[in-house]
Enzyme design. Structure first.
Site, short mmCIF file in Angstrom:
data_model
loop_
_atom_site.label_atom_id
_atom_site.label_comp_id
_atom_site.label_asym_id
_atom_site.label_seq_id
_atom_site.Cartn_x
_atom_site.Cartn_y
_atom_site.Cartn_z
N ARG A 256 0.85 -1.19 0.00
CA ARG A 256 0.00 0.00 0.00
C ARG A 256 0.89 1.24 0.00
O ARG A 256 1.39 1.65 1.03
CB ARG A 256 -0.91 -0.01 1.22
CG ARG A 256 -2.10 0.94 1.14
CD ARG A 256 -2.93 0.90 2.41
NE ARG A 256 -3.47 -0.42 2.65
CZ ARG A 256 -4.63 -0.87 2.17
NH1 ARG A 256 -5.36 -0.08 1.40
NH2 ARG A 256 -5.05 -2.09 2.46
N GLU B 207 -5.38 -9.04 -2.49
CA GLU B 207 -5.88 -8.50 -3.76
C GLU B 207 -4.73 -8.03 -4.65
O GLU B 207 -3.82 -7.34 -4.20
CB GLU B 207 -6.82 -7.33 -3.49
CG GLU B 207 -7.35 -6.66 -4.75
CD GLU B 207 -7.77 -5.23 -4.52
OE1 GLU B 207 -7.71 -4.45 -5.49
OE2 GLU B 207 -8.13 -4.88 -3.37
N SER C 238 -8.75 -5.77 -9.28
CA SER C 238 -10.20 -5.64 -9.20
C SER C 238 -10.71 -5.37 -10.61
O SER C 238 -10.24 -4.43 -11.26
CB SER C 238 -10.62 -4.49 -8.28
OG SER C 238 -10.52 -4.85 -6.93
N ARG D 43 2.55 -5.18 -6.76
CA ARG D 43 2.03 -6.34 -6.03
C ARG D 43 2.39 -7.64 -6.73
O ARG D 43 2.55 -8.67 -6.08
CB ARG D 43 0.52 -6.21 -5.85
CG ARG D 43 0.14 -5.09 -4.90
CD ARG D 43 -1.30 -5.17 -4.44
NE ARG D 43 -1.61 -4.08 -3.51
CZ ARG D 43 -2.68 -4.02 -2.74
NH1 ARG D 43 -3.57 -5.00 -2.79
NH2 ARG D 43 -2.89 -2.99 -1.93
#
Length: 425
Positions: free
Chosen positions: A275, A347, A350, A389
């Protein structure tokens, strides 16, 4: 943007859909303001017609030498009343627009009900997590151990939630982006696009970040906004357009930096690259025919999943419940990659179908073949993938006991044949 006609036609269904998102009844207030505004518009039209009629009568009387004083007084009164009504109509219109702009999209019928992420529903799972003969480390320990991931240097430059990548990890990020773009353009037919990284207010309004989520964004001193994702400029490529039905679907992909303030994220993922205020992402956007957007949604999700499958990274896909969906989405699939260092799925993408929600805000339409009228397109967006990520997932899933990292086979050609990333002697 919610269609006001939808609320007029079936207020109960509108309230029921919002209730699934945990939002209290809104239709009564909206319809009361809408009814008053329509009454004002009717009175405006009536008074404008009477003013025009009276003006003609005044002209006739003057030509005939008659007394037009009473009619002139009536016209003056009408003028004052029109000014008041026009101001009221404008205020009501702005108030209605403000209310509608703050209402999230209505969930699709097949979206599961739920309060938060614990009630998302898994729809598929791919790959098996690796069994390690040693205790797997988290990505930041691996990256720092390699001497190629430096959070301290970034903090000196910019503060928390930034990173400096060096040598092979810097090259790995570039390689991952190229790898993803090749899959999306060559295999899934997306058009590679370079977009501005700074946009104006109306662009963020079109995709729903403004006015409600300004605190999540970074703004310059001369009224530009740094993009939180390439979805924003890519989707707005269709703004204020009337497309030919035969052009649909339009599919765009872009590799870009993303900038997010991470408002409300205090204490969450404070270490590492999960993040950050600045990160890179390969974005997917589709501008689709309303009757084919559900199929396009599945196709987009498959494109993102394909990247993970080629990299042999275990993942699962969940459909978000009503309480976990984003503001503009009517249905969202989250793809979660396995991170052995955290011993959980996180995650990494999305993929959302926004229906005509963004299109109404952007005035993005198409003309069905053989028809004069237009319809709003459906817009979809998804990460294909978040590059940082994905690097995190590779470091954790491909780590070796000696601190080195094996390069996934599919990625080796993008790194000049490199098979292992190891600390320089």
């Amino acid at each position: 943007m919610i269609d006001l006609k939808l609320i007029r036609d079936d207020a109960a269904a509108f309230d029921a859909a919002l209730a699934r998102r945990g939002i209290a009844t809104l239709s009564a207030d909206i319809l009361a303001k809408d009814s008053r505004r329509r009454s004002v518009l009717t009175e405006l039209q009536t008074l404008q017609a009477r003013r025009n009629e009276a003006s003609k009568e005044i002209g006739q009387l003057k030509r005939q030498g008659g007394d037009a004083e009473a009619l002139m007084a009536e016209v003056a009164d009408i003028k004052d009343r029109l000014a008041a009504l026009e101001a009221e109509e404008k205020a009501l219109g702005e108030e209605l627009d403000s209310i509608l702009a703050g209402i999230p999209n209505l969930p699709a019928a097949d979206v599961p009900d739920g309060k938060d992420e614990t009630q998302n529903v898994e729809v598929r799972r791919w790959g098996n997590p690796r069994n390690f003969a040693f205790q797997p480390k988290e990505h930041f320990d691996i990256g720092e151990g390699l001497g190629m991931m430096d959070f301290e240097a970034a903090a000196k430059l910019s503060g928390a939630r930034f990173v400096v990548l060096r040598k092979h990890l810097a090259r790995l990020e570039r390689a991952l982006a190229a790898f993803m773009l090749d899959i999306h353009t060559l295999e899934f037919g997306y058009t590679e696009t370079q977009v501005p990284y700074m946009v104006r207010d109306h662009v963020l309004y079109g995709t729903g970040q403004l006015p409600k989520f300004g605190e999540d964004l970074f703004r310059t001193t001369n009224d530009y906004w740094l993009i939180p994702t390439a979805e924003v400029p890519l989707t707005n490529l269709a703004a204020d357009s009337i497309l030919d039905e035969r052009e649909l679907p339009l599919r765009f992909t872009a590799y870009s930096p993303c900038f997010r303030s991470e408002a409300g994220a205090a204490g969450k993922d404070t270490r590492g690259m999960i993040r950050q205020h600045q990160f890179t992402k390969v974005e997917l956007v589709s501008i689709a025919h309303p009757e084919r957007s559900d199929a396009e949604h599945e196709r987009m999700t498959q494109a993102a999943q394909t990247v993970l499958e080629r990299l042999e990274l275990p993942y699962r896909t969940v459909v978000l419940c009503t309480g976990d969906m984003g503001f503009g989405a009517r249905k969202t699939f989250d793809i979660e990659v396995w991170l052995p260092g955290q011993n959980t799925y996180r995650e990494i993408s999305s993929c959302s179908n926004c229906g005509d929600f963004q299109a109404r805000r952007m005035k993005a339409r198409f003309r069905p073949e053989g028809e004069k009228s237009t319809r709003f397109v459906h817009t979809l967006n998804g990460s294909g993938l978040a590059v940082g990520r994905t690097m995190v997932a590779i470091l954790e899933n491909y780590q070796n006991e000696d601190g080195s990292v094996t390069v996934p086979k599919a990625l080796q050609p993008y790194l000049g044949g490199m098979e292992v990333i190891a600390r320089d002697a």
